[in-house]
Write a protein that holds these residues in place. Structure first.
Motif, PDB file in Angstrom:
ATOM      1  N   ALA A  86       0.814  -1.214   0.000  1.00 32.98           N
ATOM      2  CA  ALA A  86       0.000   0.000   0.000  1.00 32.98           C
ATOM      3  C   ALA A  86       0.846   1.261   0.000  1.00 32.98           C
ATOM      4  CB  ALA A  86      -0.934   0.002   1.210  1.00 32.98           C
ATOM      5  N   GLY A  87       2.000   1.208   0.661  1.00 30.93           N
ATOM      6  CA  GLY A  87       2.823   2.402   0.759  1.00 30.93           C
ATOM      7  C   GLY A  87       3.799   2.595  -0.378  1.00 30.93           C
ATOM      8  N   GLY A 246       0.110   6.084   1.271  1.00 26.75           N
ATOM      9  CA  GLY A 246       0.326   6.609   2.614  1.00 26.75           C
ATOM     10  C   GLY A 246      -0.014   8.080   2.771  1.00 26.75           C
ATOM     11  N   ILE A 247      -0.659   8.689   1.769  1.00 30.21           N
ATOM     12  CA  ILE A 247      -0.966  10.121   1.803  1.00 30.21           C
ATOM     13  C   ILE A 247      -2.456  10.346   2.058  1.00 30.21           C
ATOM     14  CG2 ILE A 247      -0.901  12.291   0.539  1.00 30.21           C
ATOM     15  CD1 ILE A 247       1.844  11.173   1.228  1.00 30.21           C
ATOM     16  N   VAL A 271      -4.976  23.308   3.051  1.00 32.15           N
ATOM     17  CA  VAL A 271      -4.978  21.894   2.657  1.00 32.15           C
ATOM     18  C   VAL A 271      -3.906  21.171   3.479  1.00 32.15           C
ATOM     19  CG1 VAL A 271      -4.654  20.228   0.787  1.00 32.15           C
ATOM     20  CG2 VAL A 271      -5.795  22.419   0.339  1.00 32.15           C
ATOM     21  N   PHE A 272      -4.365  20.262   4.325  1.00 35.98           N
ATOM     22  CA  PHE A 272      -3.487  19.513   5.219  1.00 35.98           C
ATOM     23  C   PHE A 272      -3.114  18.173   4.593  1.00 35.98           C
ATOM     24  CE2 PHE A 272      -6.063  22.318   7.788  1.00 35.98           C
ATOM     25  CZ  PHE A 272      -5.153  22.859   8.682  1.00 35.98           C
ATOM     26  N   THR A 273      -1.871  17.774   4.793  1.00 41.26           N
ATOM     27  CA  THR A 273      -1.380  16.508   4.261  1.00 41.26           C
ATOM     28  C   THR A 273      -0.738  15.676   5.372  1.00 41.26           C
ATOM     29  OG1 THR A 273      -0.973  17.442   2.054  1.00 41.26           O
ATOM     30  CG2 THR A 273       0.179  15.390   2.612  1.00 41.26           C
ATOM     31  N   ILE A 274      -1.141  14.439   5.452  1.00 41.03           N
ATOM     32  CA  ILE A 274      -0.525  13.491   6.377  1.00 41.03           C
ATOM     33  C   ILE A 274       0.177  12.430   5.558  1.00 41.03           C
ATOM     34  CG2 ILE A 274      -0.960  11.667   8.071  1.00 41.03           C
ATOM     35  CD1 ILE A 274      -3.241  13.314   9.157  1.00 41.03           C
ATOM     36  N   ASN A 275       1.457  12.263   5.790  1.00 44.13           N
ATOM     37  CA  ASN A 275       2.244  11.219   5.167  1.00 44.13           C
ATOM     38  C   ASN A 275       2.505  10.150   6.226  1.00 44.13           C
ATOM     39  OD1 ASN A 275       4.164   9.540   4.010  1.00 44.13           O
ATOM     40  ND2 ASN A 275       5.291  11.199   3.046  1.00 44.13           N
ATOM     41  N   LEU A 276       1.883   8.991   6.059  1.00 45.54           N
ATOM     42  CA  LEU A 276       1.990   7.947   7.084  1.00 45.54           C
ATOM     43  C   LEU A 276       3.432   7.485   7.281  1.00 45.54           C
ATOM     44  CD1 LEU A 276      -1.154   5.753   6.271  1.00 45.54           C
ATOM     45  CD2 LEU A 276      -0.916   7.595   7.961  1.00 45.54           C
ATOM     46  N   PHE A 277       4.268   7.632   6.253  1.00 43.98           N
ATOM     47  CA  PHE A 277       5.673   7.253   6.399  1.00 43.98           C
ATOM     48  C   PHE A 277       6.396   8.149   7.388  1.00 43.98           C
ATOM     49  CE2 PHE A 277       4.998   5.192   2.242  1.00 43.98           C
ATOM     50  CZ  PHE A 277       5.588   3.958   2.500  1.00 43.98           C
TER      51      PHE A 277
END
Length: 280
Positions: A86-87, A246-247, A271-277
């Protein structure tokens, strides 16, 4: 986590026995691993001695301890495979094989890194292209503080110029924020850090910083003073979108009012961004 040291061969044998859909004997196991019966027997005998497997009529079975360790290893392998697939976009079969090899590695640094990411990725598995609520996002992030990033788009729509320079007040916010997820209640927060902005205009030098932050919740406008930091409720962001890899992204309209012009008031899209990495 079991405090027992296993060789790579023992780990492989445990997983093989756990996932086998047939009765396994010394000949079938040695054939599966392309190993001589002599070597396979040495491995199995050692596993019998430490209580991982037992034999009945030449059939080899997992003991309760061996099954528990095998299931733990399988869970770790599958979680690492989710991160890889997935990532990083690795094909499912290849991701599983790579995760399996990492499980067998003597060095645990890469394995530990992938497993720390897995706690996030397993929660968004198969959610690409779908939306998540603020409650779901709070669950994914988990209690504690996470650092995420944002960009600000135009303050208002202009028919002749879609790229409108941001106000000094909006430029007075650092582009990284802290998301604090409370373990006890839903008082989760997004916290901005503030910086002064200096700008020359018509021969004069101006210094400015945001004075007030304005947001709307259920149609009602709320104005809060800004110090060195300013916090808003996390639930103001109703919907997050998982774009894959992962975004996760979300948008929220906010207004920052400067200390030199209290009447200057235009909402902008954050606009907020979360990068799971980056969370692990």
């Amino acid at each position: 986590m079991f405090d027992i040291s296993l060789t790579n061969n023992q780990k492989q044998y445990l997983l093989y026995l756990l996932e086998s859909d047939r009765e396994e004997s010394l000949p079938t196991i040695s054939t599966a691993f392309n190993c001589s019966k002599v070597n396979s027997k040495k491995i199995i005998d050692r596993m019998v001695k430490i209580g991982l497997v037992y034999k009945e009529r030449n059939i080899i079975y997992l003991s309760d301890l061996g099954r528990a360790i095998a299931e733990e290893n399988r869970l770790e392998r599958d979680e690492m495979a989710v991160v890889l697939q997935a990532g990083l976009g690795i094909e499912e079969k290849s991701a599983r094989e790579l995760a399996n090899s990492m499980l067998m590695e003597e060095s645990s640094s890469m394995r530990a890194r992938l497993l720390s990411m897995a706690r996030y990725f397993v929660q968004v598995d198969n959610r690409q292209g779908t939306s998540l609520s603020s409650d779901e996002m709070a669950k994914i992030l988990g209690p504690g503080v996470s650092r995420i990033y944002f960009v600000v788009f135009q303050e208002e729509n202009h028919p002749d110029d879609v790229f409108v320079p941001l106000s000094m007040a909006l430029r007075g916010l650092y582009r990284d924020v802290e998301v604090t997820i409370s373990p006890d209640d839903d008082q989760h927060l997004i916290t901005f850090r503030v910086k002064p902005i200096e700008e020359a205009y018509k021969g004069n030098q101006y210094s400015c910083k945001p004075k007030l932050l304005v947001y709307k919740d259920e149609g009602r406008e709320t104005i809060i003073p800004i110090g060195d930091t300013v916090s808003i409720p996390f639930h103001l962001i109703k919907t997050w979108y998982y774009t894959g890899g992962g975004i996760l992204q979300a948008a929220l309209e906010l207004c920052a009012i400067p200390d030199i012009n209290i009447d200057h008031r235009h909402y902008a899209k954050f606009v907020f961004t979360i990068n799971l990495f980056n969370l692990a």
